[in-house]
Every structure is written in structure tokens, then in C-alpha cells.
Write a protein that holds these residues in place. Structure first.
Motif, PDB file in Angstrom:
ATOM      1  N   VAL A  59       0.834  -1.206   0.000  1.00  0.00           N
ATOM      2  CA  VAL A  59       0.000   0.000   0.000  1.00  0.00           C
ATOM      3  C   VAL A  59       0.865   1.252   0.000  1.00  0.00           C
ATOM      4  CG1 VAL A  59      -1.708   1.313   1.301  1.00  0.00           C
ATOM      5  CG2 VAL A  59      -1.953  -1.175   1.076  1.00  0.00           C
ATOM      6  N   HIS A  60       1.964   1.218   0.731  1.00  0.00           N
ATOM      7  CA  HIS A  60       2.896   2.344   0.748  1.00  0.00           C
ATOM      8  C   HIS A  60       3.834   2.227  -0.457  1.00  0.00           C
ATOM      9  CE1 HIS A  60       1.383   2.533   4.848  1.00  0.00           C
ATOM     10  NE2 HIS A  60       1.854   3.763   4.919  1.00  0.00           N
ATOM     11  N   ASP A  66       1.694   6.918   1.494  1.00  0.00           N
ATOM     12  CA  ASP A  66       0.593   6.086   1.956  1.00  0.00           C
ATOM     13  C   ASP A  66      -0.553   6.195   0.946  1.00  0.00           C
ATOM     14  OD1 ASP A  66      -1.382   4.691   3.199  1.00  0.00           O
ATOM     15  OD2 ASP A  66      -1.390   5.843   5.059  1.00  0.00           O
ATOM     16  N   ARG A  67      -0.822   5.095   0.258  1.00  0.00           N
ATOM     17  CA  ARG A  67      -1.830   5.120  -0.797  1.00  0.00           C
ATOM     18  C   ARG A  67      -3.154   4.492  -0.355  1.00  0.00           C
ATOM     19  NH1 ARG A  67       2.106   2.692  -5.455  1.00  0.00           N
ATOM     20  NH2 ARG A  67       2.274   1.076  -3.850  1.00  0.00           N
ATOM     21  N   LYS A  68      -3.328   4.328   0.928  1.00  0.00           N
ATOM     22  CA  LYS A  68      -4.577   3.766   1.450  1.00  0.00           C
ATOM     23  C   LYS A  68      -5.744   4.659   1.034  1.00  0.00           C
ATOM     24  CE  LYS A  68      -6.760   2.122   5.708  1.00  0.00           C
ATOM     25  NZ  LYS A  68      -6.635   1.981   7.179  1.00  0.00           N
ATOM     26  N   GLY A  69      -6.791   4.045   0.533  1.00  0.00           N
ATOM     27  CA  GLY A  69      -7.945   4.787   0.052  1.00  0.00           C
ATOM     28  C   GLY A  69      -7.802   5.283  -1.373  1.00  0.00           C
ATOM     29  N   LYS A  70      -6.618   5.071  -1.962  1.00  0.00           N
ATOM     30  CA  LYS A  70      -6.378   5.528  -3.331  1.00  0.00           C
ATOM     31  C   LYS A  70      -6.082   4.363  -4.290  1.00  0.00           C
ATOM     32  CE  LYS A  70      -4.121   9.630  -1.375  1.00  0.00           C
ATOM     33  NZ  LYS A  70      -2.851  10.399  -1.298  1.00  0.00           N
ATOM     34  N   ILE A  71      -6.229   3.136  -3.773  1.00  0.00           N
ATOM     35  CA  ILE A  71      -5.877   1.973  -4.583  1.00  0.00           C
ATOM     36  C   ILE A  71      -6.947   1.700  -5.639  1.00  0.00           C
ATOM     37  CG2 ILE A  71      -5.373  -0.502  -4.565  1.00  0.00           C
ATOM     38  CD1 ILE A  71      -3.205   1.009  -3.187  1.00  0.00           C
ATOM     39  N   SER A 165     -12.411  -6.487   3.451  1.00  0.00           N
ATOM     40  CA  SER A 165     -11.425  -7.423   3.987  1.00  0.00           C
ATOM     41  C   SER A 165     -10.665  -6.786   5.137  1.00  0.00           C
ATOM     42  CB  SER A 165     -10.442  -7.833   2.886  1.00  0.00           C
ATOM     43  OG  SER A 165      -9.354  -8.578   3.415  1.00  0.00           O
ATOM     44  N   GLU A 166     -10.053  -7.617   5.967  1.00  0.00           N
ATOM     45  CA  GLU A 166      -9.098  -7.099   6.934  1.00  0.00           C
ATOM     46  C   GLU A 166      -7.930  -6.461   6.174  1.00  0.00           C
ATOM     47  OE1 GLU A 166      -7.841 -11.435   6.254  1.00  0.00           O
ATOM     48  OE2 GLU A 166      -9.648 -10.168   6.148  1.00  0.00           O
ATOM     49  N   TYR A 167      -7.250  -5.529   6.808  1.00  0.00           N
ATOM     50  CA  TYR A 167      -6.215  -4.756   6.110  1.00  0.00           C
ATOM     51  C   TYR A 167      -5.027  -5.638   5.727  1.00  0.00           C
ATOM     52  CZ  TYR A 167      -2.684  -1.215   5.137  1.00  0.00           C
ATOM     53  OH  TYR A 167      -1.711  -0.436   4.526  1.00  0.00           O
ATOM     54  N   HIS A 168      -4.572  -5.485   4.471  1.00  0.00           N
ATOM     55  CA  HIS A 168      -3.372  -6.160   3.984  1.00  0.00           C
ATOM     56  C   HIS A 168      -2.440  -5.121   3.374  1.00  0.00           C
ATOM     57  CE1 HIS A 168      -5.744  -9.806   4.449  1.00  0.00           C
ATOM     58  NE2 HIS A 168      -4.683 -10.542   4.170  1.00  0.00           N
ATOM     59  N   GLU A 169      -1.297  -4.932   3.979  1.00  0.00           N
ATOM     60  CA  GLU A 169      -0.322  -3.980   3.449  1.00  0.00           C
ATOM     61  C   GLU A 169       0.204  -4.453   2.095  1.00  0.00           C
ATOM     62  OE1 GLU A 169       2.436  -0.844   2.966  1.00  0.00           O
ATOM     63  OE2 GLU A 169       0.697  -1.039   4.299  1.00  0.00           O
ATOM     64  N   TRP A 170       0.489  -5.755   1.989  1.00  0.00           N
ATOM     65  CA  TRP A 170       1.001  -6.318   0.733  1.00  0.00           C
ATOM     66  C   TRP A 170      -0.113  -7.101   0.042  1.00  0.00           C
ATOM     67  CZ3 TRP A 170       4.018  -5.847   5.039  1.00  0.00           C
ATOM     68  CH2 TRP A 170       5.223  -5.146   4.870  1.00  0.00           C
ATOM     69  N   LEU A 171      -0.187  -6.947  -1.248  1.00  0.00           N
ATOM     70  CA  LEU A 171      -1.144  -7.737  -2.022  1.00  0.00           C
ATOM     71  C   LEU A 171      -0.827  -9.218  -1.825  1.00  0.00           C
ATOM     72  CD1 LEU A 171      -2.383  -7.144  -5.619  1.00  0.00           C
ATOM     73  CD2 LEU A 171      -1.454  -9.376  -5.015  1.00  0.00           C
ATOM     74  N   THR A 172      -1.866  -9.987  -1.615  1.00  0.00           N
ATOM     75  CA  THR A 172      -1.658 -11.411  -1.373  1.00  0.00           C
ATOM     76  C   THR A 172      -2.813 -12.219  -1.932  1.00  0.00           C
ATOM     77  OG1 THR A 172      -1.190 -13.073   0.338  1.00  0.00           O
ATOM     78  CG2 THR A 172      -2.812 -11.407   0.884  1.00  0.00           C
ATOM     79  N   TYR A 173      -2.564 -13.487  -2.186  1.00  0.00           N
ATOM     80  CA  TYR A 173      -3.611 -14.428  -2.565  1.00  0.00           C
ATOM     81  C   TYR A 173      -3.704 -15.473  -1.465  1.00  0.00           C
ATOM     82  CZ  TYR A 173      -3.756 -12.476  -7.284  1.00  0.00           C
ATOM     83  OH  TYR A 173      -3.911 -11.636  -8.352  1.00  0.00           O
ATOM     84  N   GLU A 174      -4.902 -15.693  -0.971  1.00  0.00           N
ATOM     85  CA  GLU A 174      -5.120 -16.657   0.096  1.00  0.00           C
ATOM     86  C   GLU A 174      -6.162 -17.684  -0.332  1.00  0.00           C
ATOM     87  OE1 GLU A 174      -6.121 -14.748   3.751  1.00  0.00           O
ATOM     88  OE2 GLU A 174      -4.334 -13.468   3.765  1.00  0.00           O
ATOM     89  N   PHE A 175      -6.034 -18.881   0.241  1.00  0.00           N
ATOM     90  CA  PHE A 175      -6.995 -19.953  -0.013  1.00  0.00           C
ATOM     91  C   PHE A 175      -7.876 -20.100   1.224  1.00  0.00           C
ATOM     92  CE2 PHE A 175      -3.345 -20.845  -2.684  1.00  0.00           C
ATOM     93  CZ  PHE A 175      -3.926 -21.148  -3.907  1.00  0.00           C
ATOM     94  N   ALA A 186      -8.812 -15.971  -2.830  1.00  0.00           N
ATOM     95  CA  ALA A 186      -9.159 -14.578  -2.567  1.00  0.00           C
ATOM     96  C   ALA A 186      -7.943 -13.685  -2.783  1.00  0.00           C
ATOM     97  CB  ALA A 186      -9.693 -14.411  -1.149  1.00  0.00           C
ATOM     98  N   LEU A 187      -8.059 -12.745  -3.720  1.00  0.00           N
ATOM     99  CA  LEU A 187      -7.074 -11.675  -3.846  1.00  0.00           C
ATOM    100  C   LEU A 187      -7.367 -10.678  -2.730  1.00  0.00           C
ATOM    101  CD1 LEU A 187      -6.130  -9.696  -7.067  1.00  0.00           C
ATOM    102  CD2 LEU A 187      -6.679  -8.517  -4.956  1.00  0.00           C
ATOM    103  N   LYS A 188      -6.360 -10.358  -1.918  1.00  0.00           N
ATOM    104  CA  LYS A 188      -6.568  -9.418  -0.807  1.00  0.00           C
ATOM    105  C   LYS A 188      -5.500  -8.333  -0.853  1.00  0.00           C
ATOM    106  CE  LYS A 188      -8.789 -12.713   2.336  1.00  0.00           C
ATOM    107  NZ  LYS A 188      -8.906 -13.169   3.753  1.00  0.00           N
ATOM    108  N   TRP A 189      -5.984  -7.098  -0.800  1.00  0.00           N
ATOM    109  CA  TRP A 189      -5.049  -5.962  -0.744  1.00  0.00           C
ATOM    110  C   TRP A 189      -5.766  -4.768  -0.160  1.00  0.00           C
ATOM    111  CZ3 TRP A 189      -2.574  -2.702  -5.212  1.00  0.00           C
ATOM    112  CH2 TRP A 189      -1.411  -2.096  -4.739  1.00  0.00           C
ATOM    113  N   GLU A 190      -5.038  -4.019   0.635  1.00  0.00           N
ATOM    114  CA  GLU A 190      -5.586  -2.882   1.371  1.00  0.00           C
ATOM    115  C   GLU A 190      -6.775  -3.408   2.177  1.00  0.00           C
ATOM    116  OE1 GLU A 190      -7.276   1.574   0.556  1.00  0.00           O
ATOM    117  OE2 GLU A 190      -8.235  -0.278   0.016  1.00  0.00           O
ATOM    118  N   GLU A 191      -7.979  -2.887   1.985  1.00  0.00           N
ATOM    119  CA  GLU A 191      -9.132  -3.358   2.760  1.00  0.00           C
ATOM    120  C   GLU A 191     -10.204  -3.970   1.856  1.00  0.00           C
ATOM    121  OE1 GLU A 191      -8.997  -0.501   6.670  1.00  0.00           O
ATOM    122  OE2 GLU A 191     -10.151   0.223   4.941  1.00  0.00           O
TER     123      GLU A 191
END
Length: 378
Positions: A59-60, A66-71, A165-175, A186-191
Motif C-alpha cells: 500500500v505504501h 501512503d496510498r490507502k484509500g487511493k488503490i 477485507s481485513e487490512y493487507h499492506e502487501w497484495l496477497t492471494y489466500e486460499f 481470494a485476492l486481498k489488498w488494502e481493505e
């Protein structure tokens, strides 16, 4: 290097996700652009292995912004966009990460959101939207990002709904929501998260097909391999005709087969499953009379009959066990269960009390006492 070939990087700098490839010049490997480290996520559903290889931005930004809210809808535009480079023009999707293609790989055919996707590796792209996303699986998985994306190479497109989603600083893929035949990627990034399902039809069939191949190698050189494969087939009600062939090979000498309680009882189950009731009965009689039939083997078979609702047949087997091994645990307790199963409560209590002396440990003894209390209505 791609950066040198791009006359203007204004949009690329804005996105950050479209930075050039991991710098490698003159045979030297340098850190990935934007410090977007390569990541891998792998999960299995039985024999099905799903892997996602991707570069993970945070996100940073590289400059600490800080790009939170701008993704979403900003750094990652909604819909198709023009990246200012490559051949996709203004029909460029998002690569679902940074740098090289995000790659989705499955070793077996699967279904994505209920739609078929053959085994293979795919470039994973997205068309984000505020209320709905399109997930794209491209037959091209070796491209750099989405610069050269071509819709004609799509293997599959499905729709997915973005969620909080819960906050994720780094983009991630979870099962998530993992089951033997279905799971969620699930692709998860930021919120925000974007989940989509991956499923497989008839996973037991895959195991049978795999066993078929394995039995052509080392496991096929002993009766245990054939018997185990046959047991799996009948337990899962799949490949029953082939399972009967396997069961016959396990029991028939020479040089591999061996008649014993395990192989004969397995053969009986497969014969019954294939409508050969008379043969199944004869095979089970041989199994129960075989010298390798232990009191636990016979007890287990009787309990199986009870579980199938065959209480009269179960009692006959419990009685056989009590005749062959009268002073061995858990024979008398099994007889008590058999008698109780056909409503002979008083006789069941008597047999259960006899079994107290055979109980090998306090826990077993307590189990018998509880059983007696149940029968006595206490």
C-alpha cells in the motif's frame, strides 16, 4: 530493458504496478522493480494442486507514500485502461499484482465459479469495478504484465464480487473455505478482497485414476497395494467394476495375491457392490474362517454390519467371534452389542458384565459400565 523502450512513464509511475521487469542486464540479476517481491501461494484439494505466482506490491509506495484509500479506482483503474505501452491499446486489464504476469496453475481440470478450466498455466488478469469484477484466465502466462494482453487468448472469464477485507499492506492471494472438492481463492489488498471458487468434480475418480497408474509400478508388486485400491473404490462407491478386478488380484496367487482376512473380506465387499451376492457371502465365510481372522477383525466386521442396519447378520458374526475367542477382549462386549441390537436386553446385560473382566484398561471398563447403565435405563 522495457523502461528504456517506453517514451513516457507518467501513467506507469502513477500505477506503480506496471513497473518494468526485474532488472537483469549483462547476465546480472538485480532486485525487482519497485521492490515488489515475488510470492507464491499453493493449495491442494486432494490430488489437485493450485498455485499462484505473483509479484506483491504494498500500500505504501516505493517513496513511502501512503496510498490507502487511493488503490481501487485510482492506482488500480476500474475496467479496461491504456497503459501507454504494448499492444493492448486502451483494452488493457490489470495484472492482479506487479511486474511479470500473475500466473495461475492447476495440474488437473477444475471449475472456476462453476465454469470449466483445463489443467495448465494461465496469465491471471482482472477488470476491477466498484460492484463487480471480471476474472480473466489468459492462455498466455509468460507475458510481462498486461502490456500485450489479447482478449482472443482468453481461456475463461468469470464474474466475482468484491468484499470488505481485513487490512493487507502487501497484495496477497489466500486460499479460504477449503474442502476436498472446493475452495476459495481470494485476492486481498488494502481493505478489499475478491474471492472466486475453484472446484473439482468427482475427486474420488481422480484418486482411482491415479491408483490405476501407481499399480503399474512398485505398489502393484504386493497384495497390499491391490487390496488398498479395492478398499478405496468400494468405500467411495467409485470404479466398482475395476475395484473388483483389483480385489481379485489381491486374493489370487501366484505370484502377488494372498488369501487372508483382509483380501477375502475386501473381495466380498466388491462382489456385493457389483451385485454378486452369493459370491460375496461365500468370500466372507472364507474370510471369517481364515486363520488370519483376529477377534478384532471379526468384531470390526460385525460392527460394520450394525452400521449398515443388518443387526441380525451382525449378531451371527458376534456369536461366531464369541465361539472362536470366548476369553478375548472385546468379544463379549461385541456380543452384548449384537444382542442389544436385536432387542435382547437381558442377555446383552449379562454378556456386557462378562466383558468387564476382559476390559484391558480403565477407559474400556468405563465404556462397558456406561453401556450397561444405558441398557438398564439408568
Amino acid at each position: 530493458m522495457i523502461r528504456k523502450a517506453i517514451p513516457s512513464l507518467s501513467l506507469l509511475a502513477l500505477l506503480a504496478l506496471t513497473a518494468g521487469p526485474a532488472a537483469a542486464q549483462a547476465g546480472l540479476t538485480l532486485p525487482p522493480d519497485g521492490d515488489n517481491q515475488r510470492s507464491t501461494a499453493t493449495q491442494q484439494m486432494g490430488l489437485v494442486r493450485v498455485t499462484l505466482d505473483y509479484s506483491s506490491p504494498d500500500v505504501h509506495g516505493p517513496n513511502g507514500e501512503d496510498r490507502k484509500g487511493k488503490i481501487w479506482g485510482g492506482l488500480v483503474p476500474y475496467g479496461m485502461t491504456n497503459l501507454g505501452f504494448g499492444s493492448c491499446g486502451d483494452q488493457c486489464p490489470w495484472r492482479g499484482g506487479a511486474n511479470e504476469n500473475t500466473v495461475f496453475t492447476t495440474n488437473y481440470d477444475v471449475k472456476i465459479q462453476g465454469k470449466p478450466l483445463p489443467a495448465g498455466s494461465y496469465g491471471l488478469h482482472f477488470l476491477p469495478g466498484p460492484d463487480e469484477w471480471t476474472v480473466i484466465f489468459s492462455k498466455t502466462s509468460t507475458a510481462w504484465g498486461s502490456f500485450f494482453y489479447d482478449a482472443k487468448e482468453d481461456a475463461l472469464r468469470v464474474q466475482a464480487k468484491p468484499e470488505k477485507s481485513e487490512y493487507h499492506e502487501w497484495l496477497t492471494y489466500e486460499f479460504t473455505n477449503r474442502h476436498p472438492d472446493k475452495m476459495t481463492v481470494a485476492l486481498k489488498w488494502e481493505e478489499l478482497q475478491v474471492p472466486f471458487t475453484v472446484s473439482v468434480d468427482k475427486p474420488a475418480d481422480l484418486y482411482v485414476a491415479n491408483m490405476r497408474e501407481e499399480l503399474r509400478s512398485e505398489p502393484g508388486f504386493n497384495w497390499q497395494g491391490w487390496s488398498t485400491a479395492a478398499q478405496y473404490a468400494v468405500a467411495n462407491k467409485v470404479g466398482l467394476e475395476e475395484g473388483l478386478v483389483w480385489a481379485n488380484r489381491a486374493v489370487t496367487p501366484p505370484p502377488i495375491g494372498q488369501p487372508n482376512f483382509t483380501t477375502l473380506s475386501t473381495l466380498s465387499r466388491l462382489q456385493a457392490a457389483n451385485g454378486k451376492a452369493d459370491e460375496a457371502k461365500k468370500s466372507m465365510e472364507l474370510a471369517l474362517a481364515h486363520p488370519t481372522a483376529s477377534p478384532f477383525d471379526i468384531h470390526g466386521y460385525a460392527r460394520q454390519l450394525q452400521a449398515e442396519g443388518q443387526n441380525e447378520e451382525a449378531l451371527k458374526v458376534f456369536e461366531l467371534n464369541a465361539k472362536k475367542y470366548p476369553n478375548t477382549w472385546p468379544v463379549q462386549f461385541g456380543l452384548a452389542r449384537g444382542l442389544a441390537g436385536v432387542g435382547k436386553k437381558a442377555e446383552a446385560i449379562e454378556a456386557a458384565r462378562k466383558s468387564l473382566a476382559q476390559a484391558p484398561d480403565p477407559a474400556s471398563k468405563q465404556g462397558v459400565e456406561n453401556f450397561i447403565k444405558q441398557l438398564e435405563g439408568k
